[in-house]
Design an enzyme around this catalytic site. Structure first.
Site, PDB file in Angstrom:
ATOM      1  CE  LYS A   1     -12.830   6.034   0.688  1.00 24.46           C
ATOM      2  NZ  LYS A   1     -14.020   5.773  -0.443  1.00 24.46           N
TER       3      LYS A   1
ATOM      4  CG  HIS B   1      -2.013  -0.880   1.093  1.00 20.79           C
ATOM      5  ND1 HIS B   1      -1.928  -2.047   0.275  1.00 20.79           N
ATOM      6  CD2 HIS B   1      -3.401  -0.998   1.553  1.00 20.79           C
ATOM      7  CE1 HIS B   1      -3.057  -2.816   0.455  1.00 20.79           C
ATOM      8  NE2 HIS B   1      -4.026  -1.835   0.905  1.00 20.79           N
TER       9      HIS B   1
HETATM   10  P1  PGA Z   1      -7.306  -0.542  -0.140  1.00 18.68           P
HETATM   11  O1  PGA Z   1      -6.453  -0.654   1.207  1.00 18.68           O
HETATM   12  O2  PGA Z   1      -7.754   0.395  -0.714  1.00 18.68           O
HETATM   13  O3  PGA Z   1      -6.165  -1.532  -0.892  1.00 18.68           O
HETATM   14  O4  PGA Z   1      -8.432  -1.657   0.132  1.00 18.68           O
HETATM   15  C1  PGA Z   1      -7.224   0.534   2.006  1.00 18.68           C
HETATM   16  C2  PGA Z   1      -6.045   0.925   3.112  1.00 18.68           C
HETATM   17  O5  PGA Z   1      -5.354   0.044   3.527  1.00 18.68           O
HETATM   18  O6  PGA Z   1      -6.304   2.042   3.657  1.00 18.68           O
END
Ligand code: PGA
Length: 937
Positions: free
Chosen positions: A598, A152
């Protein structure tokens, strides 16, 4: 940066301050030497101004500072940013060193009592609570703790920078821990080393010039194994063995590899078109090759150690038999032993094991995968396909040493190598695969239509989808041709990926992949659809084998709420229970912290996650299925971040049955695993927490009344959050302009795009850039917004309600953690700086309106937290952390003002050549602010 650190009464008594001061001075010298006295003077001037500003809040000074920064060239801004960023990099190192120093002092004082939050402390506590050895052994037999490294995109620093910082860290640690013992010349040498690295940092590019490829991300992940984890995990295993033997000496322990790692790098394709099936194969090859090379080195070390000679001792027959077996397998090896070692059978066997490892390595690197070959293409017997084969070889040596007076030798290096194999197997980390449910839906629709089975699968009702999938899973007719011509590239890639997984598991490594995660799972048919595609590609054969765990990822409030019912509908279906039986009755479920946050805000998301865990566990229990929870959390509080041990202990009691997975992402990876000592501490805290949470004797369930209170607070928090984020039509403009979201989306810090879809909706934006942009602009809103009004609404119902909240805070780890994490993140917010970002919004009335709503909630949240936690200011109960954050703030300010200025210039459509420099400046300021806040996004 000579006087960069506020002075303390005596540096002698405060090693942290003296380290920071020494580093600040060294940095000041480097800055002067490398960029000249004027650059240093500029940095000092800006630093003094922001510091004064903090003290006086004088608006004229703000203006002066903004004018000064606006007058600087891009390259001056680069230099300034670099200086402050490096400063934070060094402060972070000094703090990490201090943490280890304090830990060591505590250890020395507390000895012989075990270190707090260590593995030994957990085992001692369990013994103290009367947990029997048998119960603990049962727990260990089924336990698994798996941190999963993901790519990520929140690590904005280059690996080059991290390596240099680590070298400085090592130097500091040598200075700090060996303080009294170091002769002056050694001390001088260390200081020179540090300064050399600093110059290296100054003279290197701070930011990546190109977006990393997926393979770069895989290599980044491997770096942590090669430098830290390969050696560390066997030591943790050993610490566990020691603790068990000490506290339960009467029990003959059998210790499985409790702690193993997973990875998503090169496997997670959700929203990342660059993760293709061939990239996944390349990833498996790299992870396996890295491990095999490490194992070859380990076997070489064993060769050196195991010099037991037949002239001095006996060796069991099993060793001779295994040698004979290998000579038959590798006839060319028959005469290769040197005459010096001809009487040393362990060495002989080590040499043959090495030969097989080398064959395995060559096969790993060069074997061309065949899909659906008939008969199946199995690896030749000269290569290790599974780790058990290598372990078996090592066990023969181990047993022979034990049988012939070499117990202590057996329990040294050999045991560590055996633990290494059990932990990392032959492939370093388990590679998870992830794809989005929408991709699956469109692929199935296309496949069914082309096979003439159903013209429009997407539009079927759920019941009809389930009926169709169930009958197709039971059928053996193929749905797709061998050659995928004519399919959309997305569908072809999806099928190709599953086929490739089948081939990898059959021909390269039988253990490297076992999990398929489906993002935004919302229905039973989503999961059955995966199972059907597995059937289609040879990964599932009903009644015979099922190679992958099919894992739903629940991310939105609605999906989390529905998840238990989804399971209750899924589990009794004969096709699914067949699959579960073949997977050992274990169901993994992934919980998404960021997207739920979110969508519904901090309080509602945390509560939805809590409830889902309780209810999913109940359903799983009803069907005799073991639940493994996989927590998808990030570093920042708005993405489920916070201290790891505390997070584990705040899970609902009874839901953690020993198996847990959790993501480790972005900057958290270097934070936790760059240095082996820090990594040890982190991992022992995780193991400690998981062990304690696994026993009802330790965790007490919450009062039923607290649950009702939380229901109300979560609903109110969600309303407050959504009314601003999704319902206020002005909010979107504010978000786009008052945060660096547009610029962050273009950053070169990860391989994948920032949005899953090309749209302007907050719903479609990935959670990372969302949190990232609020962090940078110092609103930090995803980590707290809505909490204050929710608490206030509840507490306003009467005096006794505040008392109730206080009880909850003191006695319920979930609620304590919720409020503590909010304190942490709200202390990193700064409404004054946020207001400067708001000035980037073109409509000042709109900016003012939204900013004051946020500011109002911020003040309410602080007030309410303080009332409930009975403190005067956030983090009062953690003064060291509070002071650290407060001391950092004035030094982050220059970076914030610079970032705002660069945003302004970038948004004014500069010429192309300037644009590049400005983007680099943004990236640098992001690095700096992230280092200052110790959180990227
Ligand atoms: P994702 O992860 O968008 O890959 O689902 C979200 C995050 O880790 O904040």
């Amino acid at each position: 940066m000579t006087s960069a650190q506020p002075s303390h009464a005596s540096d002698q008594r405060d090693p942290l301050s003296s380290n920071i001061r020494a580093l600040g001075n060294a940095l000041g010298r480097v800055l002067t030497d490398q960029s000249g006295a004027a650059a240093f003077a500029l940095e000092e001037r800006v630093r003094r101004m922001t510091k004064e500003l903090r003290a006086s809040g004088d608006e004229r000074l703000v203006q002066e500072l903004q004018e000064l920064i606006a007058s600087l060239s891009v390259s001056e801004l680069h230099g300034l940013t670099k200086a402050f960023t490096l400063y934070f990099g060094l402060v972070n190192l000094a703090e990490a060193v201090e943490r280890l120093r304090v830990l060591r002092e505590r250890d020395l004082r507390a000895a012989p009592a075990p270190r707090t939050e260590s593995i030994a402390a957990a085992v001692a506590e369990l013994r103290g609570h009367g947990v029997t050895a048998e119960a603990l052994q049962r727990w260990l037999d089924g336990a698994l703790i798996m941190p999963v490294l993901t790519a990520h995109p929140t690590e904005s620093r280059r690996r080059t920078t991290l390596i240099k910082l680590r070298r400085i860290f090592d130097g500091l640690l040598d200075l700090s821990l060996g303080e009294r013992l170091l002769p002056p010349e050694e001390r001088g040498a260390i200081l020179t080393r540090i300064e050399r690295e600093l110059i290296g940092l100054w003279q290197s590019d701070d930011v990546r010039l190109h977006k990393p490829s997926v393979v770069d991300e895989v290599e980044n992940g491997l770096f942590y194994f090669q430098t830290t984890l390969y050696d560390l995990l066997p030591q943790i295993h050993r610490a566990m063995a020691r603790a068990l033997a000490e506290h339960y000496p009467e029990h003959p322990w059998s210790l499985p590899p409790l702690l193993r790692f997973g990875s998503w790098m090169g496997g997670d394709r959700d929203g990342n078109p660059f993760v293709t099936s061939s990239v996944t194969v390349d990833t498996v090859r790299r992870m396996r090759a890295s491990m095999l090379r490490h194992l070859i080195r380990q076997i070489d070390a064993l060769f050196t150690e195991l010099s037991q000679s037949l002239t001095q001792t006996s060796v069991s027959q099993g060793v001779d038999e295994r040698i004979a077996h290998y000579i038959r397998l590798f006839p060319a090896e028959a005469g290769t032993i040197s005459p010096h070692h001809s009487r040393e059978p362990y060495r002989r066997l080590c040499q043959l094991i090495r030969t097989r490892l080398e064959h395995t390595l060559a096969h790993t690197l060069h074997h061309e995968l065949q899909w659906a070959s008939d008969p199946p293409t199995l690896p030749p017997p000269t290569v290790y396909h599974r780790s058990a084969e290598l372990l078996d070889d090592l066990r023969i040596i181990y047993a022979s040493l034990w049988a012939n007076g070499g117990e202590l030798v057996a329990d040294g290096l050999l045991r560590d190598v055996m633990a290494t194999v059990a932990i990392f197997r032959l492939h370093t980390a388990t590679l998870d695969i992830r794809q989005h449910s929408e991709r699956h839906l469109s692929a199935l629709t296309e496949i069914f239509a082309r096979a003439g089975i159903c013209a429009d699968y997407t539009s079927l009702e759920e019941a009809a989808k389930i009926a169709l999938l169930t009958s197709e899973i039971a059928s053996t007719r193929p749905l797709t041709p061998a050659r995928l011509t004519g399919y959309t590239p997305e569908t072809a890639e999806l099928i190709q990926t599953l086929r490739t997984l089948a081939a990898i598991l059959e021909q390269l490594d039988g253990e490297v992949i076992d999990t398929y995660v489906l993002s935004t799972t919302a229905s039973v048919s989503d999961l059955l659809g995966v199972l059907l595609l597995c059937r289609e590609t040879g990964l599932y054969r009903p009644g015979v084998y099922s190679r992958l765990n099919v894992v739903p990822l629940f991310e939105t409030g609605a999906d989390l709420e529905y998840a238990p019912r989804l399971f209750a509908n899924l589990m009794p279906l004969p096709v699914y229970s067949d699959h579960l039986r073949l997977r050992g009755q274990c169901q993994e479920v992934m919980l998404g912290y960021s997207d739920s946050n979110k969508e519904g805000g901090f309080v509602a998301a945390n509560w939805a996650l809590y409830r889902a865990q309780v209810e999913l566990t109940e359903v799983a229990d009803r069907y005799g299925v073991r639940l493994r929870l996989f927590h998808g959390r990030g570093g920042a509080v708005g993405r489920g971040g916070g201290p790891a041990g505390q997070a584990i202990l705040s899970q609902p009691p009874g839901t953690l049955r020993g198996q847990i997975k959790m993501t480790d992402q972005g900057e958290m990876i270097s934070d936790r695993y760059l240095d082996p000592r820090t990594a040890t501490r982190h991992l022992e805290q995780v193991v400690n927490a998981v062990m304690r949470a696994g026993f009802a004797e330790v965790l007490r369930p919450p009062e039923p009344g607290w649950i009702t209170v939380m229901e109300g607070i979560a609903a109110a928090g969600r309303d407050a959050y959504r009314s601003l984020i999704y319902d206020d039509p002005r909010f979107y403009d504010y978000f786009r302009s008052a945060t660096p979201i547009t610029e962050i989306s273009r950053l070169r810090i990860g391989s994948r795009p920032a949005s899953r879809r090309n749209s302007n909706r907050i719903e479609d934006l990935r959670a990372i850039p969302w949190v990232f942009s609020w962090m940078q602009s110092r609103h930090t809103l995803p980590g707290w917004y809505g909490l204050g009004s929710a608490l206030a609404a509840f507490a306003s119902g009467g005096e006794d309600r505040l008392t109730l909240l206080r009880d909850m805070y003191q006695q319920w780890p979930f609620f304590t953690t919720l409020l503590d994490n909010a304190q942490l993140i709200i202390t990193k917010a700064d409404m004054d700086i946020a207001r400067r970002y708001a000035a980037l919004v073109s409509d000042p009335t709109l900016a003012q309106a939204i900013h004051s709503i946020i500011q109002h909630e911020y003040a309410t949240t602080i007030r309410q937290i303080c009332l409930v936690a009975q403190i005067n200011a956030p983090l009062d109960a953690q003064p060291v952390l509070q002071r650290a954050i407060q001391q950092r703030n004035p030094y982050i300010d220059p970076l914030s003002y610079i970032q705002i200025e660069v945003l302004r210039r970038l948004r004014a459509n500069p010429p192309d050549d300037e644009q590049d420099d400005l983007e680099t400046a943004i990236l640098m300021s992001i690095n700096g602010i992230a280092a200052g806040l110790k959180n990227t996004g």
